[in-house]
Write an enzyme that holds these catalytic residues in place. Structure first.
Site, PDB file in Angstrom:
ATOM      1  N   LYS A 179       0.822  -1.209   0.000  1.00  0.00           N
ATOM      2  CA  LYS A 179       0.000   0.000   0.000  1.00  0.00           C
ATOM      3  C   LYS A 179       0.859   1.263   0.000  1.00  0.00           C
ATOM      4  O   LYS A 179       0.436   2.297  -0.507  1.00  0.00           O
ATOM      5  CB  LYS A 179      -0.934   0.027   1.231  1.00  0.00           C
ATOM      6  CG  LYS A 179      -1.927  -1.132   1.222  1.00  0.00           C
ATOM      7  CD  LYS A 179      -3.362  -0.689   1.242  1.00  0.00           C
ATOM      8  CE  LYS A 179      -4.311  -1.677   0.599  1.00  0.00           C
ATOM      9  NZ  LYS A 179      -5.004  -2.564   1.450  1.00  0.00           N
TER      10      LYS A 179
ATOM     11  N   LYS B 137      -4.244  -9.700  -7.530  1.00  0.00           N
ATOM     12  CA  LYS B 137      -5.385 -10.082  -6.675  1.00  0.00           C
ATOM     13  C   LYS B 137      -6.637  -9.267  -7.023  1.00  0.00           C
ATOM     14  O   LYS B 137      -6.525  -8.082  -7.360  1.00  0.00           O
ATOM     15  CB  LYS B 137      -4.988  -9.814  -5.220  1.00  0.00           C
ATOM     16  CG  LYS B 137      -5.881 -10.484  -4.207  1.00  0.00           C
ATOM     17  CD  LYS B 137      -5.478 -10.104  -2.792  1.00  0.00           C
ATOM     18  CE  LYS B 137      -6.335  -8.989  -2.268  1.00  0.00           C
ATOM     19  NZ  LYS B 137      -6.245  -8.739  -0.848  1.00  0.00           N
TER      20      LYS B 137
ATOM     21  N   LYS C 168     -11.165  -4.846  -4.934  1.00  0.00           N
ATOM     22  CA  LYS C 168     -12.009  -3.652  -4.709  1.00  0.00           C
ATOM     23  C   LYS C 168     -11.605  -2.412  -5.511  1.00  0.00           C
ATOM     24  O   LYS C 168     -12.083  -1.340  -5.236  1.00  0.00           O
ATOM     25  CB  LYS C 168     -11.999  -3.246  -3.227  1.00  0.00           C
ATOM     26  CG  LYS C 168     -12.648  -4.240  -2.276  1.00  0.00           C
ATOM     27  CD  LYS C 168     -12.535  -3.731  -0.846  1.00  0.00           C
ATOM     28  CE  LYS C 168     -13.102  -4.665   0.197  1.00  0.00           C
ATOM     29  NZ  LYS C 168     -12.722  -4.314   1.546  1.00  0.00           N
TER      30      LYS C 168
HETATM   31  P1  AMP Z   1     -10.511  -6.898   2.719  1.00  0.00           P
HETATM   32  O1  AMP Z   1     -11.189  -6.650   1.423  1.00  0.00           O
HETATM   33  O2  AMP Z   1      -9.031  -6.673   2.588  1.00  0.00           O
HETATM   34  O3  AMP Z   1     -11.153  -6.248   3.895  1.00  0.00           O
HETATM   35  O4  AMP Z   1     -10.642  -8.456   2.954  1.00  0.00           O
HETATM   36  C1  AMP Z   1     -11.711  -9.087   3.622  1.00  0.00           C
HETATM   37  C2  AMP Z   1     -11.500 -10.583   3.573  1.00  0.00           C
HETATM   38  O5  AMP Z   1     -11.611 -11.050   2.214  1.00  0.00           O
HETATM   39  C3  AMP Z   1     -10.114 -11.031   4.048  1.00  0.00           C
HETATM   40  O6  AMP Z   1     -10.268 -12.260   4.766  1.00  0.00           O
HETATM   41  C4  AMP Z   1      -9.355 -11.240   2.784  1.00  0.00           C
HETATM   42  O7  AMP Z   1      -8.308 -12.177   2.945  1.00  0.00           O
HETATM   43  C5  AMP Z   1     -10.444 -11.764   1.846  1.00  0.00           C
HETATM   44  N1  AMP Z   1     -10.110 -11.445   0.441  1.00  0.00           N
HETATM   45  C6  AMP Z   1      -9.997 -10.199  -0.085  1.00  0.00           C
HETATM   46  N2  AMP Z   1      -9.704 -10.267  -1.397  1.00  0.00           N
HETATM   47  C7  AMP Z   1      -9.604 -11.603  -1.710  1.00  0.00           C
HETATM   48  C8  AMP Z   1      -9.308 -12.333  -2.911  1.00  0.00           C
HETATM   49  N3  AMP Z   1      -9.053 -11.715  -4.068  1.00  0.00           N
HETATM   50  N4  AMP Z   1      -9.311 -13.679  -2.848  1.00  0.00           N
HETATM   51  C9  AMP Z   1      -9.582 -14.325  -1.690  1.00  0.00           C
HETATM   52  N5  AMP Z   1      -9.865 -13.698  -0.530  1.00  0.00           N
HETATM   53  C10 AMP Z   1      -9.875 -12.361  -0.520  1.00  0.00           C
END
Ligand code: AMP
Ligand code: TRP
Length: 326
Positions: free
Chosen positions: A111, A194, A197
């Site tokens: 980041k 990855k 969002k």
């Molecule tokens: P975040 O969007 O970073 O708040 O992630 C929320 C949850 O979703 C966390 O457990 C991440 O590890 C999971 N996560 C986010 N993006 C992915 C992705 N592309 N593939 C698998 N898990 C994801």
């Protein structure tokens, strides 16, 4: 009994990656122990975010939790900022994490690598300290997350060992629980990145319309050749779609590979889109009903109260251990 805890930060529109890597599995833990699932809204402030967007995203995640099958009678669903003990425990625990280890965190490096130090807020650097507090405040034993978060949980474990070595058995050692299939869903436009969002073409958002989802999958980047098999390195696009399919169907990757052995790319993608929509359309319908009814507000209120009751006990234990009079 197992204490299971996880959270998602309301920083943007949730993707299929969040769904497969995290959300989809939360309900299964309800049968395994006592579950705490929260909206990590304090974490969302670690990078600039518009207040109205933060509010909307937080409400959405509450509704997504309920739409995914979490039952508020079994699971404590709450907003992190409603339970002030997260910040209090963080104020104590941050003293047991070191700058050297925080600098090594991949998420921080990803980041902030291109940012100037004078623009990096302290919160994004100290992120793992607040995350450790989230986990330790509930004596969580299991933390379901996607692969990208494992490093933070490893650091939490180091912190527990360090703290307990000094003060006795005060904190509970948590374990990361990573999804077997779909721990890392990749972008549809660049399958070496990855899904996260931030890419409107490469991400499938949970609120995307049916036709949009279909179109994104049909135009997903594939690889040279025409055969369908799993090879993350040489066929990242096909491998990602195979992963999405097996995660949505709840089957082993090998079964998906076998199923598509003689398919052409076009028909393969169509079936992947069908599998995604078969699950997402009813999920979206439930989400809308919950959002419109407003019932999630009550759920959050009751959840925060329950969470505080648990959190208070642990916070008191930590305060006593370090010598705070209270
Ligand atoms: P975040 O969007 O970073 O708040 O992630 C929320 C949850 O979703 C966390 O457990 C991440 O590890 C999971 N996560 C986010 N993006 C992915 C992705 N592309 N593939 C698998 N898990 C994801
Ligand atoms: N850091 C997690 C993420 O980006 C969200 C999160 C915050 C979390 N606190 C947590 C996940 C505690 C599990 C446990 O996905």
């Amino acid at each position: 009994m197992e204490r299971i805890l996880s959270g998602i930060k309301p920083t943007g529109k949730l993707t299929l990656g969040n769904y497969i890597g995290a959300l989809k599995h939360f309900k299964d833990f309800q049968e395994q122990g006592e579950v705490y699932i929260f909206i990590a809204d304090l974490h969302a402030l670690t990078l600039p975010i518009d207040p109205s967007e933060l509010r909307e995203n937080s409400k959405d995640i509450a509704c997504f939790y309920l739409a995914s099958g979490l039952d508020p009678k079994k699971t404590t669903i709450f907003l992190q900022s409603d339970v002030s003990m997260h910040a209090e425990l963080n104020a104590i625990l941050q003293n047991y994490l070191y700058i050297g280890e925080l600098k090594r965190m991949t998420q921080f490096k990803d980041k902030c690598s291109k940012m100037n130090d004078s623009a990096i807020g302290l919160g994004i650097f100290a992120y793992p300290s607040l995350m450790a507090s989230d986990i330790l405040l509930y004596d969580a034993t299991k933390v379901p997350v996607g692969e990208d978060q494992v490093q933070h949980i490893e650091l939490t474990r180091d912190l527990v060992n360090r703290f307990n070595h000094r003060y006795g058995e005060i904190l509970t050692l948590p374990k990361a629980e990573v999804t077997k299939v779909g721990k890392r869903i990749m972008s549809l436009t660049d399958p070496t990145k990855k899904m996260s969002k931030s890419d409107p073409k490469g991400d499938i958002f949970l609120k995307d319309e049916e036709s949009v989802i279909r179109k994104k999958i049909m135009s997903a980047k594939t690889d040279s050749g025409s055969e369908i098999y799993f090879d993350q390195e040489n066929k990242p696009g096909i491998s990602n779609l195979l992963t999405i399919y097996s995660a949505m169907k709840g089957i082993d990757l090998s079964l998906a590979v076998e199923h598509f052995k003689n398919y052409r790319y076009g028909d393969f993608k169509k079936e992947v889109a069908d599998a995604v929509l078969e699950e997402l359309l009813p999920f979206q319908k439930r989400y809308l009903e919950i959002k419109e009814s407003g019932m999630y507000l009550e759920v959050l209120k009751a959840g925060a109260e329950k969470a505080r009751t648990t959190a208070q006990v642990v916070l008191k234990r930590v305060k006593d251990a370090v010598g705070l009079l209270s």
